[in-house]
Design a protein around this motif. Structure first.
Motif, mmCIF file in Angstrom:
data_model
loop_
_atom_site.group_PDB
_atom_site.id
_atom_site.type_symbol
_atom_site.label_atom_id
_atom_site.label_comp_id
_atom_site.label_asym_id
_atom_site.label_seq_id
_atom_site.Cartn_x
_atom_site.Cartn_y
_atom_site.Cartn_z
ATOM 1 N N ALA A 38 0.833 -1.210 0.000
ATOM 2 C CA ALA A 38 0.000 0.000 0.000
ATOM 3 C C ALA A 38 0.864 1.256 0.000
ATOM 4 O O ALA A 38 0.547 2.246 -0.673
ATOM 5 N N ARG A 39 1.967 1.189 0.738
ATOM 6 C CA ARG A 39 2.870 2.356 0.769
ATOM 7 C C ARG A 39 3.488 2.600 -0.604
ATOM 8 O O ARG A 39 3.695 3.748 -1.004
ATOM 9 N N GLN A 40 3.795 1.528 -1.338
ATOM 10 C CA GLN A 40 4.344 1.690 -2.685
ATOM 11 C C GLN A 40 3.365 2.443 -3.580
ATOM 12 O O GLN A 40 3.767 3.321 -4.349
ATOM 13 N N PHE A 41 2.090 2.122 -3.478
ATOM 14 C CA PHE A 41 1.106 2.812 -4.310
ATOM 15 C C PHE A 41 0.972 4.279 -3.906
ATOM 16 O O PHE A 41 0.769 5.144 -4.759
ATOM 17 N N LEU A 42 1.107 4.571 -2.615
ATOM 18 C CA LEU A 42 1.086 5.963 -2.184
ATOM 19 C C LEU A 42 2.300 6.710 -2.709
ATOM 20 O O LEU A 42 2.190 7.818 -3.252
ATOM 21 N N HIS A 43 3.489 6.099 -2.563
ATOM 22 C CA HIS A 43 4.705 6.730 -3.082
ATOM 23 C C HIS A 43 4.628 6.882 -4.597
ATOM 24 O O HIS A 43 5.162 7.845 -5.160
ATOM 25 N N GLY A 44 3.996 5.914 -5.252
ATOM 26 C CA GLY A 44 3.884 5.983 -6.708
ATOM 27 C C GLY A 44 3.053 7.143 -7.193
ATOM 28 O O GLY A 44 3.132 7.528 -8.365
ATOM 29 N N ARG A 45 2.255 7.711 -6.290
ATOM 30 C CA ARG A 45 1.447 8.878 -6.647
ATOM 31 C C ARG A 45 2.115 10.190 -6.277
ATOM 32 O O ARG A 45 1.985 11.175 -7.014
ATOM 33 N N VAL A 46 2.830 10.213 -5.133
ATOM 34 C CA VAL A 46 3.274 11.510 -4.614
ATOM 35 C C VAL A 46 4.788 11.624 -4.428
ATOM 36 O O VAL A 46 5.288 12.734 -4.234
#
Length: 383
Positions: free
Chosen positions: A196-204
């Motif tokens: 989930a953190r990867q997807f957050l980092h992938g956005r911001v």
């Protein structure tokens, strides 16, 4: 004599007096005659065992009886040992030493149990906190993005779960993912949070959900990048996860998704027809240098995209029969007219009811259950 041997002695005339002493003093050993006025030795033993007094009391019964049945009756009443009258000092002293060793063991065991209980309490508090953290990364309930409505069902099999999912704005698009980490418990939950953190980092942060030109990255390429990040070089680390990641253009309803070992999702249209969308693909984190393919789909007004974990299809009833994909497809078809926020809790009740039918006692789920529904609303839908 007992005082000379180093014992602190309290005398009682009968069983009733003995109980009062046990209630008011930290007495740990009782030497009682079998025959006594008001309350005999057997009744005293039974009462001590019933009351417990917050500690173990070692009981030695004095008796002139030699019948084996009497001895059995005494042990059944709660006596720990017997002494025959007349009492020999050497034998009494030996039996007191034996009782002392047992009491020491009891005290040690009680101390260990207390520490275990405290540790268990701390673990439960930590797991409760971990569960709250994990729930914090899930999307809000009854989300709306323009003409799109999303809601979800989440039934973890334990405090924490290996399932995680989300739907989020991705510039002019909507992004979504569903993840199911292999295994259960804390290890799987930590892995799911890392994804989930990867997807957050992938956005911001490193913005790998976008192309270098600023466009929306292909879901298949995102999965390939995640695989390269999560493939471990350590041979003893075999954790992996299944995944569906996709994007939707809200204006047209056109979307693309990549399926990596996750169950094939369904689209339920406004006429209640159910179709599958996806072409399989290997899980993420097992083998490096793999590639995946995108699958195109379109959500028309009234259509619902249903993404689910194998905790639903592999849920077993009392006969060991799995719920299965066909049963889920049929249920979604039969209940397609229900508003999404009513459909999800009803399905949760249906699944747990199916699992526990004909059981004397309900049992917990053995795998995490998640179901994410994304609906494109329009004039054909009454939601």
């Amino acid at each position: 004599m007992l005082t000379q041997w180093g014992y602190i002695v309290s005398e009682a005339e009968n069983g009733v007096d003995a109980l009062e002493i046990l209630s008011s003093q930290p007495v740990s050993m009782v030497i009682s005659d079998w025959e006594m006025p008001e309350m005999d030795g057997l009744t005293l033993c039974q009462t001590i065992r019933n009351r417990q007094f917050g500690r173990y009391v070692y009981i030695i019964l004095l008796t002139a009886r030699e019948n084996a049945g009497d001895v059995t009756q005494g042990f059944d009443a709660g006596a720990d040992d017997f002494l025959s009258k007349p009492v020999e000092q050497a034998e009494l002293r030996a039996r007191l030493h034996a009782g002392g060793r047992i009491l020491t063991l009891e005290a040690t065991l009680a101390a260990h149990n207390k520490r275990l209980s405290e540790a268990l309490h701390q673990i439960e508090k930590d797991l409760e906190l971990a569960a709250r953290v994990q729930h914090s990364v899930l999307p809000s309930r009854r989300l709306r993005y323009g003409d799109y409505f999303s809601d979800w069902l989440f039934l973890p099999s334990a405090w924490v779960s290996g399932d995680v999912f989300n739907i989020f704005p991705l510039d002019s698009h909507l992004g979504f993912y569903c993840v199911d980490v292999s295994g259960h418990g804390v290890g799987a939950a930590m892995m799911s949070l890392a994804v989930a953190r990867q997807f957050l980092h992938g956005r911001v942060v490193d913005r790998f959900l976008f192309t270098e030109e600023g466009g929306i990255q292909s879901p298949a390429e995102v999965v390939r990048m995640l695989n390269s990040r999560f493939c471990s070089e350590e041979s003893d680390i075999t954790s992996y996860f299944t995944l569906i990641y996709g994007v939707i253009d809200p204006e047209t309803g056109e979307g693309w998704l990549c399926q990596a070992g996750h169950p094939t999702p369904f689209i339920v249209n406004a006429d209640s027809a159910v179709t599958s969308v996806g072409d399989g693909g290997p899980p993420v984190g097992l083998i490096p240098d793999l590639s995946w393919e995108d699958v195109a789909f379109t959500l028309h007004p009234g259509d619902r995209l249903c993404l689910f974990s194998d905790g639903i299809t592999e849920c077993e009833n009392v006969s060991g029969e799995q719920f299965g994909t066909q049963r889920l497809e049929r249920w979604l078809h039969e209940h397609a007219r229900l508003p999404v926020d009513q459909l999800l809790p009803r399905f949760g009740d249906h699944l747990t009811g199916w699992r526990n039918a004909n059981r004397d006692e309900p049992i917990a789920l053995t795998d995490d259950v998640s179901l994410l529904v994304i609906e494109r609303q329009g004039e054909q839908n009454d939601n």
